[in-house]
Design an enzyme around this catalytic site. Structure first.
Site, PDB file in Angstrom:
ATOM      1  N   ASP A   1      32.315  42.637  83.015  1.00  0.00           N
ATOM      2  CA  ASP A   1      32.788  43.608  84.020  1.00  0.00           C
ATOM      3  C   ASP A   1      34.249  43.383  84.403  1.00  0.00           C
ATOM      4  O   ASP A   1      34.658  43.678  85.523  1.00  0.00           O
ATOM      5  CB  ASP A   1      31.913  43.521  85.286  1.00  0.00           C
ATOM      6  CG  ASP A   1      30.450  43.805  84.964  1.00  0.00           C
ATOM      7  OD1 ASP A   1      29.581  43.211  85.618  1.00  0.00           O
ATOM      8  OD2 ASP A   1      30.196  44.580  84.030  1.00  0.00           O
TER       9      ASP A   1
HETATM   10  N1  LIG Z   1      30.803  41.555  77.105  1.00  0.00           N
HETATM   11  C1  LIG Z   1      30.342  42.448  77.994  1.00  0.00           C
HETATM   12  N2  LIG Z   1      29.113  42.966  77.842  1.00  0.00           N
HETATM   13  C2  LIG Z   1      28.654  43.883  78.748  1.00  0.00           C
HETATM   14  C3  LIG Z   1      29.441  44.258  79.841  1.00  0.00           C
HETATM   15  C4  LIG Z   1      30.756  43.704  79.947  1.00  0.00           C
HETATM   16  O1  LIG Z   1      31.537  44.024  80.873  1.00  0.00           O
HETATM   17  N3  LIG Z   1      31.165  42.797  79.013  1.00  0.00           N
HETATM   18  N4  LIG Z   1      28.902  45.128  80.820  1.00  0.00           N
HETATM   19  C5  LIG Z   1      27.451  45.147  80.831  1.00  0.00           C
HETATM   20  C6  LIG Z   1      26.762  46.065  81.804  1.00  0.00           C
HETATM   21  N5  LIG Z   1      26.386  45.279  82.954  1.00  0.00           N
HETATM   22  C7  LIG Z   1      26.937  45.666  84.123  1.00  0.00           C
HETATM   23  O2  LIG Z   1      27.533  46.753  84.202  1.00  0.00           O
HETATM   24  C8  LIG Z   1      25.500  44.177  82.850  1.00  0.00           C
HETATM   25  C9  LIG Z   1      24.362  44.293  82.062  1.00  0.00           C
HETATM   26  C10 LIG Z   1      23.506  43.199  81.911  1.00  0.00           C
HETATM   27  C11 LIG Z   1      23.756  42.011  82.556  1.00  0.00           C
HETATM   28  C12 LIG Z   1      22.826  40.864  82.346  1.00  0.00           C
HETATM   29  O3  LIG Z   1      22.885  39.860  83.028  1.00  0.00           O
HETATM   30  N6  LIG Z   1      21.939  41.024  81.325  1.00  0.00           N
HETATM   31  C13 LIG Z   1      21.019  39.943  80.913  1.00  0.00           C
HETATM   32  C14 LIG Z   1      19.731  40.491  80.351  1.00  0.00           C
HETATM   33  C15 LIG Z   1      19.118  41.510  81.312  1.00  0.00           C
HETATM   34  C16 LIG Z   1      17.886  42.162  80.654  1.00  0.00           C
HETATM   35  O4  LIG Z   1      17.447  41.693  79.584  1.00  0.00           O
HETATM   36  O5  LIG Z   1      17.387  43.132  81.253  1.00  0.00           O
HETATM   37  C17 LIG Z   1      21.700  39.170  79.772  1.00  0.00           C
HETATM   38  O6  LIG Z   1      22.442  39.819  78.969  1.00  0.00           O
HETATM   39  O7  LIG Z   1      21.400  37.990  79.656  1.00  0.00           O
HETATM   40  C18 LIG Z   1      24.881  41.895  83.371  1.00  0.00           C
HETATM   41  C19 LIG Z   1      25.752  42.989  83.527  1.00  0.00           C
HETATM   42  C20 LIG Z   1      26.932  45.447  79.453  1.00  0.00           C
HETATM   43  N7  LIG Z   1      27.407  44.420  78.588  1.00  0.00           N
END
Ligand SMILES: Nc1nc2c(c(=O)[nH]1)N[C@@H](CN(C=O)c1ccc(C(=O)N[C@@H](CCC(=O)O)C(=O)O)cc1)CN2
Length: 294
Positions: free
Chosen positions: A239
């Site tokens: 983000d």
């Molecule tokens: N490298 C990046 N990847 C993503 C970004 C980003 O800015 N840089 N934005 C996210 C979207 N997002 C918030 O807007 C977000 C989505 C997911 C997570 C998170 O902690 N996900 C967990 C798994 C959750 C699940 O399985 O339901 C994880 O990845 O471990 C935080 C923020 C999209 N990607």
């Protein structure tokens, strides 16, 4: 009595975007070059970060009907006559060639369906070669719009293999940029380097407030009087990428996390659509972690 100008096809235009060290004569050199080759300029926007030695950004849209050269010799001539002497980073895109956009989704449908509806209405000049998801939930929606829907399940254990498959599918389909429509997986640096094309995300808060996966709960706990959404280019840092579009709506003490999420859906959809449209129309120029949006 002068003959009326031939009807100009709104799809027969090109957009030239430029970034270069600021100095006098840039606009004159570019417009003179375009004029000398029969290009009819219809939009011109420019911005200088510091006329005393900053960076100069420009976006020019012009009709191609009167061009005296084919695309390749025209681009070569521009490079030699203008771009190299002024040290320009530049790109030409042609409106008649819709950009190839992939959409990545998880379970939320509001941003996804909003984009598909806008594409159907002709608001976004894109082709969608595929939709990628880590869940089955939105398959029927994608197929209702006639879109290939690929599910690649992602877990902590298989993340590297899953991302490699995602990149393979995206590259195989000739995708030019990807949109995360509430895709809820963090993309690794390896993914971003391997895909090596722009990725646009919609974050459900007014960044830099409330980064991470649950901003509405954090906003509720903070007692905010505004909630918002931010669309940004995706970088390895969560983000934190260059912001393309943002907006906010007022909320009161009567809301709950669930009603904040419901109210937030409308602003998320609008902000993402605004950002995607700006990107598709080559209105966004990036410098470091900031953008110029014409
Ligand atoms: N490298 C990046 N990847 C993503 C970004 C980003 O800015 N840089 N934005 C996210 C979207 N997002 C918030 O807007 C977000 C989505 C997911 C997570 C998170 O902690 N996900 C967990 C798994 C959750 C699940 O399985 O339901 C994880 O990845 O471990 C935080 C923020 C999209 N990607």
């Amino acid at each position: 009595m002068t003959a009326p100008s031939p009807k100009l096809d709104p799809l027969n235009t090109a957009v030239l975007t430029i970034a270069c060290p600021d100095r006098g004569g840039i606009v004159a050199a570019v417009s003179q070059f375009l004029f000398s080759h029969g290009a009819n300029i219809i939009h011109s926007d420019q911005h200088s970060t510091d006329p005393a030695g900053g960076t100069f950004f420009m976006r020019m849209e012009f009709h191609l009907e009167g061009l005296d050269l084919a695309r390749e010799p025209f681009e070569r001539a521009f490079a030699q006559v203008v771009a190299v002497p002024f040290g320009m980073d530049w790109r030409l895109s042609y409106t008649a060639q819709p950009k190839r956009m992939a959409i990545l989704v998880s379970r939320y449908d509001h941003c996804f369906l909003d984009l598909l509806w806008r594409i159907r209405r002709g608001e976004l000049n894109v082709d969608i070669p595929l939709v990628l998801s880590n869940h089955e939930d939105l398959r029927r929606d994608a197929e209702m719009f006639g879109l290939p829907f690929h599910v690649v399940p992602v877990t902590r254990e298989n993340k590297a293999e899953a991302e490699a498959e995602q990149v393979r599918l995206l590259r195989e389909a000739g995708v030019e940029f990807a949109v995360l429509a509430r895709y809820m997986q963090i993309l690794s640096g390896d993914f971003l380097r391997a895909f090596a094309r722009p990725v646009i995300n919609i974050h459900h808060s007014f960044l830099p407030a409330f980064v991470g996966a649950n901003p509405y709960r954090a906003a509720f706990a903070r007692g905010v009087k505004l909630i918002g959404a931010t669309s940004h280019y995706v970088t390895e840092e969560l983000d934190a990428g260059p912001i393309i579009a943002q907006d906010v709506i007022p909320v009161t003490h009567r809301e709950t996390p669930d009603t904040l999420m419901r109210l937030g859906r409308d602003v998320e959809r609008q902000v993402l659509a605004r950002a995607v449209k700006a990107h598709v129309e080559d209105r966004v120029l990036v410098q470091g972690n900031k953008t110029v949006v014409f």
